[in-house]
Design an enzyme around this catalytic site. Sequence first.
Site, PDB file in Angstrom:
ATOM      1  N   LYS A  16       0.818  -1.219   0.000  1.00 38.62           N
ATOM      2  CA  LYS A  16       0.000   0.000   0.000  1.00 38.62           C
ATOM      3  C   LYS A  16       0.847   1.263   0.000  1.00 38.62           C
ATOM      4  O   LYS A  16       0.455   2.284  -0.568  1.00 38.62           O
ATOM      5  CB  LYS A  16      -0.929   0.002   1.220  1.00 38.62           C
ATOM      6  N   GLY A  40       3.685  -1.032   8.665  1.00 35.03           N
ATOM      7  CA  GLY A  40       4.916  -0.550   8.064  1.00 35.03           C
ATOM      8  C   GLY A  40       4.735  -0.376   6.571  1.00 35.03           C
ATOM      9  O   GLY A  40       4.404  -1.334   5.870  1.00 35.03           O
TER      10      GLY A  40
END
Length: 428
Positions: A16, A40
């Site tokens: 993402k 993360g």
Amino acid sequence: MPAHVVLGAQWGDEGKGKIVDFLSERADVVARFSGGNNAGHTVINEQGKFSLHLIPSGIFWPQTLSVIGNGVVVDPDTLLSEVNGLDERGVDVHGRLLISERAHLIMPYHILLDKLSETAKGDKAIGTTGRGIGPAYSDKAARTGLRAADLLDVESLLPRLERVLDHTNAIITKVYGGNAISVEEVHEKCKIWSERLTPFIGRVERLIHERLAKNENVLIEGAQGALLDLDHGTYPFVTSSNPTVGGACVGLGIHPRQLSGVIGVFKAYCSRVGSGPFPTELKDETGNKIRDLAQEFGTTTGRARRVGWFDAVSAKYSAQVNGYTSVVLTRLDVLDGFHPIKICTGYELDGEIIKDVPGGAAALERCTPIYEDMPGWDGKTASVTQYKDLPKGAQAYVQRLQELIGSPIDIISTGPRRHETITVRPVI
């Protein structure tokens, strides 16, 4: 009012960060709505490689304002470290980062409780990151949590801290046999946080509504993945928040009519960090090869991720829950040269073939994947930027996944850098 949500559609780690960075070129505001520094997001651009845990991945575009919504739990030490790290590398966040005054804080005792709880579970541990996320959300639900707004009046915070730590220290010492945490030390920490974070704390909800009313582009960044959702994921092996589309509304104080699109990010295969059912997991040489090629190690923890073939059963469920208007497919290049490539299209559970995801973890653990074989391809997809230049086998694989998910695949990532992207159709 063009707000678009980018969600992890599997078990997280779908890439993402790269996608949000790529789409942020056209964004005015980029907003995180859930999770904490257990997420993360890796971004590689002209300025280098960055690992972000709280600050939205749109921070690298100078026109964007990055906001952290009320649904996020914020570890002030981690946030300050991230701010300093970006500043040292020439990315100035001052005046470009706003934290919701309603966002809850991860306190030192939350981190200790998280670690003590996981240790006590032994081999039944859930596999949390040990960052205090769950205990912070627990305190939020129990109405004993502390918000970013409390740092604006740090002297009034002391009596509340004393009440909270009376209860929390009893659990730490009497349940887990740990050492009590000093109220005075925590309060001193809060004073430091107050001094450094006050300029970043504000009314995020009002700001987003104002920007949407001006027809500005708001890009909403999810953390973790839909199958880790507290309600809709593989409970109890889930995160402590709602990384699905409903969480975006709650975690930023916006309503569904303000959403113009929901973008689901899928890997071309599956991966998962930590414990929990994973029907298509590969525990053989193929799995090791995919892990090594893709460098499947957690951005936050460094743990080796479990990997498996694409699970279209869970993908369809994810699409049903979130209503994806567009899909992004990442890591397609990892599958270059694999023959065959398998797709799970159903499960066998106790002798019965099913096409949906059971609600219980025990039942999902007993599910055996039913595979459909695709022939794979020999040409390279890495760094390809035009759909027509993909090998025919890769195109066929993309088309089949699109059919199974039930939403159009509009973007394909063919590498970790911004330009290594195929835009089949613009999504914002």
